[in-house]
Write a protein that holds these residues in place. Sequence first.
Motif, PDB file in Angstrom:
ATOM      1  N   GLU A   1       0.916  -1.303  -0.034  1.00  0.00           N
ATOM      2  CA  GLU A   1      -0.021   0.186   0.013  1.00  0.00           C
ATOM      3  C   GLU A   1       0.974   1.227   0.039  1.00  0.00           C
ATOM      4  O   GLU A   1       0.622   2.088  -0.899  1.00  0.00           O
ATOM      5  CB  GLU A   1      -1.285   0.004   1.241  1.00  0.00           C
TER       6      GLU A   1
ATOM      7  N   ALA B   1       1.383   4.035  -2.915  1.00  0.00           N
ATOM      8  CA  ALA B   1       0.748   5.251  -2.932  1.00  0.00           C
ATOM      9  C   ALA B   1       1.907   6.119  -3.295  1.00  0.00           C
ATOM     10  O   ALA B   1       1.451   7.270  -4.232  1.00  0.00           O
ATOM     11  CB  ALA B   1       0.330   5.426  -1.479  1.00  0.00           C
TER      12      ALA B   1
ATOM     13  N   SER C   1      -3.466   4.077  -7.270  1.00  0.00           N
ATOM     14  CA  SER C   1      -4.752   5.220  -7.440  1.00  0.00           C
ATOM     15  C   SER C   1      -3.883   6.403  -8.142  1.00  0.00           C
ATOM     16  O   SER C   1      -2.972   7.078  -7.343  1.00  0.00           O
ATOM     17  CB  SER C   1      -5.125   5.545  -6.432  1.00  0.00           C
ATOM     18  N   CYS C   2      -3.930   6.567  -9.482  1.00  0.00           N
ATOM     19  CA  CYS C   2      -3.230   7.667 -10.081  1.00  0.00           C
ATOM     20  C   CYS C   2      -3.934   8.241 -11.341  1.00  0.00           C
ATOM     21  O   CYS C   2      -3.357   8.779 -12.085  1.00  0.00           O
ATOM     22  CB  CYS C   2      -1.822   7.028 -10.500  1.00  0.00           C
TER      23      CYS C   2
END
Lengths: 395, 395
Positions: free
Chosen positions: A127, A131, A187-188
């Motif tokens: 994670e 991130a 997430s991007c």
Amino acid sequence: MTARKQLPDTQAGMRRRNLARVMHTVRDEGPLSRAAVASHIGLTRAAVSTLVDDLVRWGLLEELGPERNGATGRGRPGSALAVSARGPAGIGAEVGVDHLAVCAVDLRGEVRARAVRYGPNRGRAAEPALAELGLLVRQVVAEAEAEGLWAAGLTVAVPGLVARDARTVVRAPNLGWHRTDLGALLSCGLEPTVDNEANLGGLAELWLGKDTPPDFLHVSAEIGIGAALVVDGRLLRGVRGFAGELGHVPVRPDGPPCGCGGIGCLEQYAGEDAVLRRVGLDPGEGRVGLLAERAGAGDEAVRAALHDAGTALGIALTGAVNLLDPQAVVLGGELSALAPWLLPSLREELSGRTAGRSCEVSVSRLGPEGPLLGAAHSVIRAVLDDPASVAERNA
Amino acid sequence: MTARKQLPDTQAGMRRRNLARVMHTVRDEGPLSRAAVASHIGLTRAAVSTLVDDLVRWGLLEELGPERNGATGRGRPGSALAVSARGPAGIGAEVGVDHLAVCAVDLRGEVRARAVRYGPNRGRAAEPALAELGLLVRQVVAEAEAEGLWAAGLTVAVPGLVARDARTVVRAPNLGWHRTDLGALLSCGLEPTVDNEANLGGLAELWLGKDTPPDFLHVSAEIGIGAALVVDGRLLRGVRGFAGELGHVPVRPDGPPCGCGGIGCLEQYAGEDAVLRRVGLDPGEGRVGLLAERAGAGDEAVRAALHDAGTALGIALTGAVNLLDPQAVVLGGELSALAPWLLPSLREELSGRTAGRSCEVSVSRLGPEGPLLGAAHSVIRAVLDDPASVAERNA
């Protein structure tokens, strides 16, 4: 009886393939006039013009303005075409054991933006690592957009087995990841395509290497040892996507146990950790440079360890060459920096064991950059190979 | 940079591929009406009719006369189409260590003629062996012609390395042949295409096996041990045509020397001669049957030899499975008759060493018939895959 695909050959499919031929021709040979493109690919000038009009409208080709007459001075001057420098960008990302990296490559193959963060990812949870990677991707995409490009896709290189869904890392022992869904965790703003770093290193060699033949075996030697098997210009992935696990080919069937569950695997003799252990060094960043320094200074223990690692590589590659009969073996990855001390015993073993069936062994010029460049270029290749997909997506 | 082929997609090429789709559809699903063919391949009835007319004219399809109404009773009855039983025949030939064989297969896949001569070819000069084979070919062709067929081509299976010219046997150690040009030496009225027996055994498994997946590794275990690597329904041949040399994958790198120049190759542990030597038997015809008989009767020495041969196969296949990630491994060739005593240790070794990356191992139903059938069917496949080639040749 194996079922044979019974898809019809349609006009739409033919047009789609011809759009790709125009893109590849202009990219490889351009700038070119419409007439020159037509003559290169064997279609009429009229047929090429309608294809070109679409490609210009989609922002994939640009017209450089009236072309000056060529050497012959014959024919009417046409507008020269080039692939767009303000069109789609391929975003490549890499999760390394000791770093994270992201870059953006344009249709012409130039790197237009990049970002790197050094720091250990071994044993780090997925994670926080993802991130941080997501932030780097957003930063590189913003830089590319500032140059007038737009992100056409994201491919992520990881040191592990990736499922055929191209988003799940089934196992990355050197990161400590297991069944990690990058599609969910990264997430991007872009949907990632995930691939094994050895595969992407091999594809980079195919696409960017100088005089690389269409049939070769690319070895990514670092902590893990992976191979990319390129046959007739295409990467062989295997039914589960696990092909190329050269590091787990048995070298000595009664040798030391391996983390994979096997015994006497190549990685136990020629992986970075195995070589460091043999000379009494702990794993860590910059270790390959240290080994090169010591070997260069004549350290006998380091030289012996690298000689034996080369022997083990030669034994495993003997099996691979017997099975695949490639044109060449290309040594890449971090350990390629140690080639001067690995290659003599590797070559001796391989040629001694494969008399008359051997093949050349060379060292990649891309070195550790291969997987990251391969990731970005894989996005660009997908655009070149099916330009109509861009129009469909942007519609 | 690898050059990309820039051939245009033409109407003629599209038509050619659609002719092949019609042939495959009628062969796999027929008898079928023109309308049913059109619906199967997604072309219009009119387009299919012109394709079918050519195929009938070339003698590749035949009309069975007005079709009776199907279960629904709807629509006008059409003439049912079937592949011709009086069209081209594929002639297959095999040079074995202990026999010569020839057969003729029709478009429907049925064997219509065959001839076999038993007798040792080990160490026999190529000229007399090929003269005898030429006579057998002429005899089988004459029998096929008496049934209304005509020979569309000849493929010859040999136990050795074959150059990519598909006519020169580079090396066949178990025959004693070296640089033998079958194109020049085999006189039988047909130009031969020569291929390695392991390749043809693997293709037979692909084309004729029940539920064979499109990605598998076929092992032809006999005196030599070859493999056919089938990836996505296509045989992987290697740049020189030497792929699949499983018999020369190193099993124990410090083991006994091998005739190939290597050390500790699989053949030294699991080849027929190695197993016979281990139990004190001379090589010769019918030895596999003798081994099976003794193993079945509980002979401990034979059982131990086969157990160890299975272990060696498992070690070599571990490397192959790690490299190729196939769906399945299929054991074929003469030694497949010994599967009950080879498979337990083979499977144990393979699954123990490839935890989570393993694949199923099964036994071919074709046994030693594979290469001969594969040879004949390769000719038929070439007709099905490009029916227009028949018209061009007969023009």
